[in-house]
Design an enzyme around this catalytic site. Structure first.
Site, PDB file in Angstrom:
ATOM      1  N   TYR A   1       0.950  -0.848  -0.051  1.00  0.00           N
ATOM      2  CA  TYR A   1      -0.378  -0.219   0.176  1.00  0.00           C
ATOM      3  C   TYR A   1       0.947   1.061   0.408  1.00  0.00           C
ATOM      4  CZ  TYR A   1      -3.730   2.963   1.895  1.00  0.00           C
ATOM      5  OH  TYR A   1      -4.694   3.764   1.915  1.00  0.00           O
TER       6      TYR A   1
ATOM      7  N   TYR B   1     -11.927  -4.824   7.732  1.00  0.00           N
ATOM      8  CA  TYR B   1     -10.269  -4.595   7.855  1.00  0.00           C
ATOM      9  C   TYR B   1     -10.812  -3.035   8.611  1.00  0.00           C
ATOM     10  CZ  TYR B   1      -5.879  -2.558   8.281  1.00  0.00           C
ATOM     11  OH  TYR B   1      -4.750  -1.960   8.595  1.00  0.00           O
ATOM     12  N   HIS B   2     -11.626  -2.531   8.109  1.00  0.00           N
ATOM     13  CA  HIS B   2     -11.399  -0.747   9.326  1.00  0.00           C
ATOM     14  C   HIS B   2     -11.878  -1.365  10.638  1.00  0.00           C
ATOM     15  CE1 HIS B   2     -10.641  -0.306   4.765  1.00  0.00           C
ATOM     16  NE2 HIS B   2      -9.349   0.660   5.685  1.00  0.00           N
TER      17      HIS B   2
ATOM     18  N   LYS C   1     -10.661  16.617  16.157  1.00  0.00           N
ATOM     19  CA  LYS C   1     -10.253  16.448  15.497  1.00  0.00           C
ATOM     20  C   LYS C   1      -9.662  16.793  14.034  1.00  0.00           C
ATOM     21  CE  LYS C   1      -9.246  11.634  13.975  1.00  0.00           C
ATOM     22  NZ  LYS C   1      -7.754  12.149  14.024  1.00  0.00           N
TER      23      LYS C   1
ATOM     24  N   ASP D   1      -7.910  13.889   8.394  1.00  0.00           N
ATOM     25  CA  ASP D   1      -7.954  12.124   9.099  1.00  0.00           C
ATOM     26  C   ASP D   1      -9.509  12.355   9.649  1.00  0.00           C
ATOM     27  OD1 ASP D   1      -6.500  10.106  10.200  1.00  0.00           O
ATOM     28  OD2 ASP D   1      -5.835  11.252  11.738  1.00  0.00           O
TER      29      ASP D   1
ATOM     30  N   HIS E   1      -9.052   9.044  11.284  1.00  0.00           N
ATOM     31  CA  HIS E   1      -8.944   8.225  11.955  1.00  0.00           C
ATOM     32  C   HIS E   1      -9.366   8.235  13.497  1.00  0.00           C
ATOM     33  CE1 HIS E   1      -7.097   6.537   9.016  1.00  0.00           C
ATOM     34  NE2 HIS E   1      -7.558   5.350   9.191  1.00  0.00           N
TER      35      HIS E   1
END
Lengths: 664, 324
Positions: free
Chosen positions: A17, A171-172, A537, A541, A543
């Protein structure tokens, strides 16, 4: 044994990746990686590209080229695949909200290379639903997002038959804290939501619907509990096969195969003693390769130093070599399925299926995955699982070598180099990208651009498939920001539930927690009112694990928490801090743009007369940058190695005390 | 010495608040929240300053309440954008529950109320209800006075599901109840006693279709249309914060109610009444019913407050001193 007669299976696709700085720099990296034996490409886009902003948009400041390659227009896409013949390449693109646009650019570049788009092979991640739960690069509300996903699927099934139009991602979910059961349940519920939507759209004739099911693939995670993880994949296999046959009437077993790619777990990678991540990654890879009948089709591995910062080419090469050693040196690919018939494995698989089916039923009862996301249910479940995980790490019940046990270490030669063992993005890259974009805009045929955007607007508002007009936009020189802006106007923007409104029992039983609560309460009393904390935040991004965990912990410690979710501008954060009268601002930044964002937030606070509010920050922050941040006036910097949440709370109380002239 | 250890000068602060200075507004709200003795007397002085200038300003105090999940915050956001188009400035006090264990709270309403960060005419302060029985923290009433001095509209948003929790109505000119479609609950709660309280009923999420229409007709039937305060027929509206429908009409009805109150000269009287009730409640919370008895009983206290209506907060402090 005679080497000649041994029949080995073909190895999986090996990818890394990657992408950074600019299309040109990423192209050079790709060509080097391919020459090292990599067999496919996995493109990482930067956050502005993923969230639909041009590189010169104010929200893109500091983010251009940071976590991936910036793609503003067809010129960038062409440079990205320079000298890489798309007719022979298999390209995976981690792209979601803007997936139709990036695929349109890919098709337009193929045309310029003289390649028939029908020959293209690869994957668009195109799973926006998980973005509301983890990762956070959504733009539009769930309903139009599902529609865009559906359009892309319908278009490729008809026009690019070898394309994997969507990678349903569990996945996430694991990265956001999901248990194996939750991963199974939410990924399969997402698949149902998408397939039902394709069916309802009427774009695919009934007799061809099995082709749609046959093109659905998955993107799965594998954590360190590799026995359970391998069972999870067997459970996936079985549940998907049954669902395809029973719910969607797919007769052809080939079209019911559970096809999946993998990136192994990043959540469990540690900043302390980072060399241990190598064995973690190798064990996690075993989970997705051991079982021949459920083996991954494509694997990409994280680099050992991911928790420290951006990996260098050498770190990525090391990750690729791990795959090559397993595939080429070991005898794994010489055997049939190693686990078939094991009663232990079978029992575990059955247990996971039962748990997942029960959770899927709960989602279905709420009207399906879209509704369960909009109501905040799924996010709350994930935040709860992750909070439990953090609590177990803190208590030592969940052992992590080098983090909560065996912390003593000799000095590591790996991180002692002059570059601190990580890659640094050239700050000049953002300037160059913006200059290139502005030159491109000036040189294009504006009339063609306007016409293409008008057609896009009509398709979006009218309900026609979004792909043909998007491809026309790509050819005409439309930019990523322009394409997204048209859709923002038609569909609106969305803010997802934060999931932090969970209530969890058993928080009172620790002495450390009681001590923290006493500090929070008494400092609040000394300052005349309860301590208030704004968790911000900033940037693009998404996350949000860290922000969410601090919010939940802070609430439990007695803080009044203001948290507005992801993607806030520095001005919004500064104003919220003032309006809410908070004692402290805690920022969370994982994209690497912490220096620029902190500078901007300080400036905004000063501008509105709120410069006295102290600031702390958490994120993937290299030591050098931590020093710079402290020099800028940031009171504390937390990184992934700070797993003791009580200690973080105590530090924050201390910052508030000293900012208000109270004794330490 | 850091600035916030010294309470700001009340007179200057009041002037800056009236001028709509955001930093001053934030400081005033912090001050009213502050329990330290020095801050407390500053706060009383500030309230007195603000109260003196209050009547002149034609500002409105609106309460929005309803069960969790009814979409109160989204509706507030939709109202804010309509009001902004009409050139009005808005202050919001959003009240969220506190954790009974830690006293901590997640103040999440801003998330759904997100408006332009550049707009100086909107100001949102979130409050934890901090274990107050009535669902509203004791600071809400004085804070709303600060907001009233600075903005055209002050809106208090709070969760209210039962009769006891609807005391937002005890401090607002206009109370609006937001009902959730398809929850028989709203109707039950209305029947259970808060039927008399709201001046406006709105069924949110009309985009849900048939379910919302059914709730609308159920509520319409359950309501006694004439408000107990008289001169007002309680309208039952339908709206959708999601697609923006019915919001203009809701804003119109709120304005109408305000006009009715003003025409009857009820605004001042009503606010004094609420202030009196708030003071009684504070005294009861702090000193119990014994304390009230020692001050001569509820009626006597209210009479005294009536007599001191221009220096209400100073008189309240004097009453406290008598009991301390």
């Amino acid at each position: 044994m005679n080497q000649e007669t041994v029949k080995r299976d073909r190895p999986w696709l090996m990818r890394t990746y990657s992408g950074h700085s600019s299309a040109k720099a990423s192209n050079e990296l790709y060509r080097v990686n391919l020459s090292k034996g990599q067999t496919g490409l996995s493109v990482a886009f930067d956050l502005p590209t993923q969230t639909g902003y041009d590189s010169d948009h104010p929200l893109a400041r500091g983010e251009v080229g940071k976590v991936g390659v910036p793609i503003d227009h067809i010129g960038d896409m062409e440079a990205l695949f320079d000298q890489i013949p798309l007719g022979q390449m298999n390209t995976s693109m981690t792209i979601n909200a803007t997936a139709p646009w990036l695929l349109a650019l890919y098709v337009a570049v193929a045309e310029r290379q003289g390649v028939d788009p029908a020959q293209l092979q690869g994957t668009t991640q195109n799973d926006v639903l998980k973005e509301y739960l983890s990762r956070g690069t959504y733009i539009f509300p769930p309903e139009p997002s599902v529609r865009l996903t559906t359009d892309l699927i319908a278009y490729t099934v008809e026009n690019i038959p070898k394309w994997n139009p969507t990678n349903i991602c569990s996945y996430h979910l694991q990265e956001a804290g999901a248990t194996p059961t939750q991963e199974l349940a939410y990924a399969l519920s997402t698949a149902i939501a998408i397939l039902d939507a394709v069916k309802a759209s009427g774009q695919i004739p009934q007799e061809r619907f099995q082709d749609v099911v046959g093109r659905i693939s998955f993107f799965v995670n594998a954590g360190i509990r590799f026995v359970e993880e391998t069972c999870k994949l067997r459970a996936f296999n079985r549940m998907w096969d049954a669902m395809a046959e029973q719910r969607y009437g797919v007769a052809d077993p080939k079209k019911r195969r559970f096809r999946y790619g993998v990136q192994v777990n990043s959540l469990g990678l540690t900043e302390s003693q980072p060399e241990n991540n190598v064995q973690r990654i190798v064990l996690e890879m075993l989970a997705v390769t051991l079982s021949k009948n459920t083996r991954a089709r494509a694997i990409q591995l994280p680099a050992w130093n991911e928790a420290l910062g951006l990996p260098r080419p050498w770190d990525q090469q090391w990750a690729l070599r791990m795959q090559q050693v397993l595939a080429l040196e070991t005898d794994l690919l010489e055997y049939g399925d190693l686990l078939d018939g094991s009663p232990v494995i079978e029992a575990k698989v059955q247990e996971l299926i039962a748990g997942a089916e029960a959770e899927m039923a709960r989602v279905a009862d709420q009207g399906g995955m879209v509704q369960a996301i909009e109501s905040g249910y799924v996010k709350r479940e994930l935040v709860q699982s992750h909070t439990l995980r953090m609590r177990n790490i803190e208590s030592g019940e969940l052992k992590i070598v080098g983090v909560n046990c065996f912390e003593q270490t000799a000095e590591s030669p790996l991180t002692a180099g002059t570059d601190s063992g990580i890659m640094k993005v050239d700050v000049q890259a953002e300037h160059d990208q913006i200059a290139g974009l502005q030159a491109f805009r000036a040189a294009r045929d504006q009339q063609a651009v306007d016409k293409a955007l008008m057609q896009l607007q009509e398709a979006a508002a009218g309900g026609g498939n979004i792909m043909p007009s998007s491809i026309e936009c790509a050819r005409a020189g439309v930019t990523t920001g322009e394409w997204s802006e048209v859709l923002r106007e038609v569909f609106g923007e969305y803010r997802a539930p934060t999931g932090i409104d969970i209530s969890m029992a058993g928080q009172t039983d620790s002495a450390a927690m009681d001590a923290v609560r006493a500090q929070v309460r008494s400092t609040g009393e000394e300052l005349g009112r309860p301590l208030r904390l704004l968790i911000g935040k900033p940037g693009l991004d998404g996350h949000s694990n860290g922000a969410e965990q601090i919010a939940v912990k802070g609430r439990d410690a007695g803080f009044e928490i203001v948290y507005e979710g992801i993607r806030l501008t520095p001005a919004q954060i500064a104003r919220a801090a003032q309006e809410e009268g908070v004692h402290l601002i805690g920022l969370s930044v994982l994209s690497g743009s912490h220096l620029e964002l902190v500078e901007d937030i300080h400036a905004e606070l000063e501008k509105i007369g709120a410069g006295a509010i102290p600031l702390v920050i958490g994120g993937i922050i290299p030591e050098d940058d931590a020093r710079k941040l402290k020099a800028q006036g940031v009171q504390a910097v937390f990184t992934p190695k700070d797993v003791d949440m009580n200690a973080i709370m105590t530090t924050m109380v201390g910052v508030i005390r000293s900012a208000n002239g109270l004794e330490a | 010495m850091p600035a916030n250890l010294q309470p700001p000068d009340p007179e200057q602060l009041a002037m800056a608040v009236r001028g709509g200075e955001r930093a001053a507004l934030a400081a005033a709200l912090n001050l009213l929240d502050d329990k330290r003795p020095a801050s407390r007397s500053s706060a009383i002085a500030l309230m007195t300053e603000l109260q003196t200038g209050q009547a002149a300003k034609n500002s409105r105090l609106i309460g929005i309440t309803g069960p969790p999940g009814a979409g109160k915050s989204s509706l507030t956001a939709a109202l804010i954008s309509v009001w902004r188009q009409r050139g009005l400035s808005i202050g919001v006090l959003a009240v969220d529950p506190s954790s009974p264990i830690s006293g901590g709270a997640l103040l999440g309403d801003r998330l759904r109320m997100k408006t332009s960060s550049e707009d100086d005419a909107v100001f949102v302060r979130s409050l934890a209800c901090r274990g107050q029985f009535g669902g509203l923290s004791a600071e809400v009433w004085p804070m709303s006075l600060v907001m009233l001095a600075a903005f055209d509209i002050t809106l208090i948003e709070t969760v209210g599901v039962g009769q006891r929790e609807i005391d937002v109505a005890d401090m607002c000119d206009t109370t609006c109840y937001v009902a959730q479609p398809g929850s028989g609950d709203s109707v039950q709660f209305l029947k259970a006693g808060i039927l008399e309280v709201p001046h406006i009923l709105v069924v949110n999420k009309e985009d849900m279709g048939a379910v919302a229409r059914r709730t609308l007709s159920e509520l319409g039937a359950a309501m006694s249309r004439e408000h107990s305060e008289g001169n007002w027929t309680v309208p039952v509206l339908s709206a959708s914060a999601t697609n923006g429908s019915g919001i203009e009409a809701l804003a119109d009805v709120m304005e109408q109610h305000h006009k009715v109150l003003r025409e009857q000269g009820l605004i001042k009287q009503r606010r004094q009444h609420y202030q009196g009730k708030w003071i009684l409640k504070r005294l009861r919370d702090e000193f119990g019913s014994n304390g009230l008895t020692r001050l001569g009983g509820t009626d006597s206290i209210l009479d005294q407050l009536q007599a001191h209506s221009s220096t209400l907060f100073e008189h309240y402090e004097a009453l406290r001193q008598r009991l301390l």
